[in-house]
Structures are given as structure tokens and as C-alpha cells.
Design a protein around this motif. Sequence first.
Motif, PDB file in Angstrom:
ATOM      1  N   LYS A 278     -33.910 -30.419 -31.971  1.00  0.00           N
ATOM      2  CA  LYS A 278     -33.931 -28.986 -32.257  1.00  0.00           C
ATOM      3  C   LYS A 278     -33.812 -28.143 -30.963  1.00  0.00           C
ATOM      4  O   LYS A 278     -33.219 -26.936 -31.153  1.00  0.00           O
TER       5      LYS A 278
ATOM      6  N   ARG B 275     -32.572 -28.672 -28.017  1.00  0.00           N
ATOM      7  CA  ARG B 275     -31.426 -28.739 -27.479  1.00  0.00           C
ATOM      8  C   ARG B 275     -30.206 -27.984 -28.203  1.00  0.00           C
ATOM      9  O   ARG B 275     -29.296 -27.279 -27.552  1.00  0.00           O
ATOM     10  N   SER B 276     -30.455 -27.923 -29.653  1.00  0.00           N
ATOM     11  CA  SER B 276     -29.594 -27.374 -30.404  1.00  0.00           C
ATOM     12  C   SER B 276     -29.641 -25.813 -30.218  1.00  0.00           C
ATOM     13  O   SER B 276     -28.604 -24.948 -30.295  1.00  0.00           O
ATOM     14  N   ARG B 277     -30.742 -25.264 -30.192  1.00  0.00           N
ATOM     15  CA  ARG B 277     -31.134 -23.834 -29.796  1.00  0.00           C
ATOM     16  C   ARG B 277     -30.501 -23.301 -28.691  1.00  0.00           C
ATOM     17  O   ARG B 277     -29.839 -22.202 -28.415  1.00  0.00           O
ATOM     18  N   LYS B 278     -30.598 -24.233 -27.633  1.00  0.00           N
ATOM     19  CA  LYS B 278     -30.139 -24.032 -26.213  1.00  0.00           C
ATOM     20  C   LYS B 278     -28.280 -23.837 -26.267  1.00  0.00           C
ATOM     21  O   LYS B 278     -27.955 -23.046 -25.550  1.00  0.00           O
ATOM     22  N   ASP B 279     -28.024 -24.828 -26.960  1.00  0.00           N
ATOM     23  CA  ASP B 279     -26.402 -24.585 -27.169  1.00  0.00           C
ATOM     24  C   ASP B 279     -25.933 -23.523 -27.927  1.00  0.00           C
ATOM     25  O   ASP B 279     -25.067 -22.967 -27.631  1.00  0.00           O
ATOM     26  N   GLU B 280     -26.726 -22.631 -28.859  1.00  0.00           N
ATOM     27  CA  GLU B 280     -26.396 -21.761 -29.551  1.00  0.00           C
ATOM     28  C   GLU B 280     -26.256 -20.534 -28.800  1.00  0.00           C
ATOM     29  O   GLU B 280     -26.234 -19.951 -27.800  1.00  0.00           O
TER      30      GLU B 280
END
Length: 60
Positions: free
Chosen positions: A53, A55-60
Motif C-alpha cells: 500500500k 509503495r502504491s501511494r508513492k507511485d501515485e
Amino acid sequence: MKKIKLDWKHTLFFFLLMGGIYFLTESFLMSLGIMLLLFVLDYFLQILDEKLKERSRKDE
């Protein structure tokens, strides 16, 4: 050390599973060991879920 989040549904499921394994094997120690392994596995899966979760927040 990370604080463990215990969900009552997971705990109830683990106890039911422990009871089923005890019924099949008639060995309390084996069912207790499997329950402890389930708690350890749940702990590491929670850590993995939080990392994914994050990592996905950093990608956004």
C-alpha cells in the motif's frame, strides 16, 4: 517491534481451525503449533500488505 493488529474474525477463524485440527489429529500440541504458525503468517502478511500500500501511494 511492530504492534500486532489482531482482528477478532481472524482470531475466531484460527481457533475454529485449531479445534478442527485437534479433532482430526487428537494432538493439542500440533494444533497449538499450527495456530501459532498462522499468527506468525498473518503478522508477515500484514507487513507485506502495508508495504504494498505504501509503495502504491508513492507511485501515485
